[in-house]
Design a protein around this motif. Structure first.
Motif, PDB file in Angstrom:
ATOM      1  N   GLY A  23      -5.138  27.251  44.856  1.00 37.30           N
ATOM      2  CA  GLY A  23      -4.798  28.451  44.105  1.00 37.30           C
ATOM      3  C   GLY A  23      -5.987  29.064  43.385  1.00 37.30           C
ATOM      4  N   THR A 105      -0.785  33.126  51.310  1.00 38.47           N
ATOM      5  CA  THR A 105      -0.618  32.426  50.035  1.00 38.47           C
ATOM      6  C   THR A 105       0.856  32.265  49.686  1.00 38.47           C
ATOM      7  N   TYR A 106       1.627  33.314  49.961  1.00 39.47           N
ATOM      8  CA  TYR A 106       3.063  33.245  49.675  1.00 39.47           C
ATOM      9  C   TYR A 106       3.727  32.155  50.513  1.00 39.47           C
ATOM     10  N   SER A 109       2.717  28.835  49.056  1.00 38.65           N
ATOM     11  CA  SER A 109       3.362  28.618  47.748  1.00 38.65           C
ATOM     12  C   SER A 109       4.830  28.252  47.906  1.00 38.65           C
ATOM     13  N   CYS A 110       5.510  28.921  48.856  1.00 38.19           N
ATOM     14  CA  CYS A 110       6.924  28.618  49.088  1.00 38.19           C
ATOM     15  C   CYS A 110       7.098  27.171  49.562  1.00 38.19           C
ATOM     16  N   VAL A 117       7.506  29.838  42.571  1.00 42.22           N
ATOM     17  CA  VAL A 117       7.676  31.120  43.255  1.00 42.22           C
ATOM     18  C   VAL A 117       8.990  31.772  42.852  1.00 42.22           C
ATOM     19  N   SER A 146       1.514  35.759  39.312  1.00 39.21           N
ATOM     20  CA  SER A 146       2.392  36.225  40.376  1.00 39.21           C
ATOM     21  C   SER A 146       1.585  36.558  41.628  1.00 39.21           C
ATOM     22  N   CYS A 149       0.194  33.580  43.502  1.00 38.97           N
ATOM     23  CA  CYS A 149       1.172  32.847  44.314  1.00 38.97           C
ATOM     24  C   CYS A 149       1.621  33.650  45.528  1.00 38.97           C
TER      25      CYS A 149
END
Length: 318
Positions: A23, A105-106, A109-110, A117, A146, A149
């Protein structure tokens, strides 16, 4: 020939990079890209500021309809137009790269921090963008987390990077005019559209990200103004007059139609706004012409090459 997809950045490759960087590493990478965008935006600002008189006269002429005949480009140097467009392409490449990084990245992150998230997504539903924008940068913590992530929302890192231009409103007002004027310069005449890729050989299609980001971030922050519609109206007027009176090959004009359609999609401009200035039937006909002329163009190029080779053989024999 078809375009080799392996030549282009892939989200899954970027996701592997995201997992390696972590991150904090992704945040630093994103900050570097935002600073790069701001650096290249200075070039756009300088070209517009230096030539503001020419852009103002040209924009007024197009908007007022005072001239209804063949349209001429603004009286700026060719080197300035090229410099402006090259900087816009570089910004677009950086922004396109950021979009892929955000998506990757999303996904990561999930998988690894799903609760974080979901918390961020729930908090974003109750955010007040206009209030947050007025706070110091140090207090944009939640918004920066935000974005770190990969949760799509207000792009505060980019907004913060572009605040160096906030005090100069003169060049911002001319952004739609400057970008629309590029359609009548040699910059656009020299572009090559690739139908298989639905884009341009030198990545000029990414400029839609540049235009959208500058309209959204520089003057109004997270709020939309009238700039997207102004750009579409100016561009459509220019292109339709080029189509009627000539001055540019049909292929370049049709490619510009697809460019405007792509911009409307990226900027989330209502389709009715686009069609008010450029009817769908015109865009569709232009796209079909680009696609179906592709084999004819390839055959013509092959015939020309064959004829040239035959002449060389005849010259050698003589």
């Amino acid at each position: 020939s078809t375009v080799d997809v392996n030549l282009f950045l892939d989200k899954w490759e970027v996701r592997a990079l995201v997992q390696l960087l972590g991150g904090h590493g992704v945040r630093i990478l994103d900050e570097m890209l935002c600073n790069y965008v701001a650096e290249k935006a200075r070039t756009l600002q300088r070209v517009i500021t230096t030539n503001h008189t020419y852009f103002e006269k040209w924009g007024t002429s197009v908007q007022s309809g005072a001239s209804t005949g063949p349209i001429s480009p603004p009286a700026i140097q060719a080197t300035s137009a090229t410099e402006f467009w090259v900087a816009a392409v570089k910004i677009g490449n950086a922004l396109a790269c950021r979009k892929i990084i955000t998506a990757a990245t999303y996904d990561a992150s999930c998988e690894y921090v799903p609760f974080l998230v979901e918390t961020i997504k729930a908090a974003s539903l109750h955010g007040h963008g206009s209030e947050v924008l007025r706070l110091p940068e140090a207090l944009h913590v939640a918004e920066n987390v935000s974005h770190a992530c990969g949760v799509v929302g207000r792009d505060f890192p980019l907004w913060n990077a572009l605040q160096i231009f906030a005090a100069d409103h003169a060049w911002e007002a001319l952004l739609p005019v400057a970008f629309a004027s590029m359609f009548v310069t040699d910059v656009w005449r020299n572009m090559e559209y690739i139908a298989d890729f639905d884009g341009f050989k030198t990545n000029d299609h990414v400029v839609v990200y540049t235009i959208e980001a500058l309209f959204a971030q520089v003057e109004h922050g997270a709020l939309r103004g009238a700039e997207p519609e102004k750009f579409i109206s100016l561009s459509a007027s220019v292109l339709l007059r080029l189509k009627v009176f000539g001055g540019m090959q049909d292929a370049n004009i049709h490619a510009a139609f697809t460019f405007l359609e792509r911009f409307a999609t990226v900027a989330k401009v209502n389709r009715s706004v686009l069609e008010a200035y450029l009817p769908y039937v015109v865009i569709h006909a232009g796209r079909m012409d680009l696609y179906f002329q592709r084999p004819a163009a390839a055959a013509a190029a092959a015939a020309i090459a064959s004829a040239a080779a035959e002449r060389e053989r005849e010259d050698d024999a003589a």
